[in-house]
Design a protein around this motif. Structure first.
Motif, PDB file in Angstrom:
ATOM      1  N   SER A   9       0.842  -1.192   0.000  1.00 17.21           N
ATOM      2  CA  SER A   9       0.000   0.000   0.000  1.00 17.21           C
ATOM      3  C   SER A   9       0.879   1.244   0.000  1.00 17.21           C
ATOM      4  N   GLY A  10       0.251   2.405  -0.249  1.00 13.52           N
ATOM      5  CA  GLY A  10       0.990   3.654  -0.268  1.00 13.52           C
ATOM      6  C   GLY A  10       1.765   3.936   1.013  1.00 13.52           C
ATOM      7  N   VAL A  13       4.762   1.697   1.166  1.00 10.86           N
ATOM      8  CA  VAL A  13       5.785   2.107   0.195  1.00 10.86           C
ATOM      9  C   VAL A  13       6.609   3.251   0.773  1.00 10.86           C
ATOM     10  N   GLU A 101       3.104  -1.107  -6.732  1.00 10.86           N
ATOM     11  CA  GLU A 101       2.392  -0.031  -6.058  1.00 10.86           C
ATOM     12  C   GLU A 101       1.505   0.696  -7.057  1.00 10.86           C
ATOM     13  N   TYR A 118       4.151   7.953  -9.219  1.00 11.24           N
ATOM     14  CA  TYR A 118       3.832   7.039  -8.129  1.00 11.24           C
ATOM     15  C   TYR A 118       2.861   7.694  -7.143  1.00 11.24           C
ATOM     16  N   ALA A 120       2.107   6.967  -4.126  1.00  7.01           N
ATOM     17  CA  ALA A 120       2.619   7.098  -2.757  1.00  7.01           C
ATOM     18  C   ALA A 120       3.394   8.390  -2.541  1.00  7.01           C
ATOM     19  N   SER A 147      -2.058  -1.243  -8.135  1.00  4.17           N
ATOM     20  CA  SER A 147      -0.797  -1.901  -7.802  1.00  4.17           C
ATOM     21  C   SER A 147      -0.693  -3.299  -8.384  1.00  4.17           C
ATOM     22  N   SER A 155       8.492  -0.810 -11.618  1.00  8.76           N
ATOM     23  CA  SER A 155       8.803  -0.929 -10.200  1.00  8.76           C
ATOM     24  C   SER A 155      10.093  -0.176  -9.870  1.00  8.76           C
TER      25      SER A 155
END
Length: 239
Positions: A9-10, A13, A101, A118, A120, A147, A155
């Motif tokens: 999950s964010g 990460v 993610e 991203y 996150a 994700s 990634s």
């Protein structure tokens, strides 16, 4: 050594990127038993796995991904009280995990120019290009990717597995909960728990459901080294 994807999950990460997370726990949901002279190899899931874990104890690694443990014997094995199971887990020390993610995949102009934003990283996230676009005025095409669908090339984090063990979820210690990247939750002095364990309990429940903690499942505990690079980048190969 095996390369495998793993979803985070964010918040987790961000914990990986900050250096606060060096462990993860995943429910033991399937194992592949050994082929023996009197039985064929098979994959245990659901009720079959639950039976193999009945009164389970004495988990021990017997080499690589191979594990053995004792569990309640079957009726036909009487008077023996316990039987020994041998099986492979999906992960072992030496494996490499590439983190999946949530992200937005961006293409500019030619299809070979790809970028990633991203989720996150928050609202101020910048597009990170795998190749520099020759024409900044080219057409941007943006696709939000959950994700689970992140491609390997996108990634940005690789985890080098250093340690694996099997235990009950509630066996987590305060030190382990800190290594999980859990934020502390203060409890009354007589609360009987530690702040990071309470934080991990809340995190586990938010991801797996309100009854997930009380179930106290068997989990695979994975300890790893974080490499902030794509799994196919030189930095990850050299680590």
């Amino acid at each position: 050594m095996t390369d495998r994807p793993i979803i985070f999950s964010g918040p987790m990460v961000r914990a990986l990127l900050d250096g606060r997370k060096t462990q993860t726990r995943r429910v033991l949901s399937s194992v592949r038993t050994f082929g023996l002279p009197d039985s064929s190899a098979c994959t245990l899931r659901g009720d079959d796995l639950a039976r193999a874990l009945l009164e389970a104890h004495d988990f021990r690694n017997v080499g690589g991904s191979a594990w053995a443990w004792k569990a309640k014997a079957f009726d036909h094995q009487a008077p023996a009280q316990f039987t020994t199971w041998y099986a492979h887990l999906r992960i072992a020390p030496g494996d490499r995990l590439w983190v999946k993610e949530t992200a937005r995949l961006v293409s500019v102009g030619p299809a070979t120019t790809r970028g990633i934003v991203y989720a996150a990283d928050g609202e101020n996230a910048e597009v990170r290009f795998t190749t520099q676009p020759e024409d900044a005025k080219g057409l941007y095409r943006i696709k939000t990717t959950p994700s689970i669908h992140m491609p390997r090339w996108a990634s940005r984090i690789t985890l080098l597995v250093e340690d694996v063990r099997v235990e009950r979820l509630h066996a987590i210690t305060e030190r382990d909960a800190m290594a999980e990247g859990a934020d502390p939750i203060l409890v009354p002095p007589d609360g009987g728990s530690a702040p990071h364990v309470e934080g991990f309990r809340a995190l586990w429940s938010s991801i797996n459901g309100p009854d997930a903690w009380a179930a106290n499942p068997w989990v695979v505990v994975v300890g790893f080294k974080v490499v902030r690079a794509n799994i196919d980048a030189p930095e990850a190969r050299a680590a």
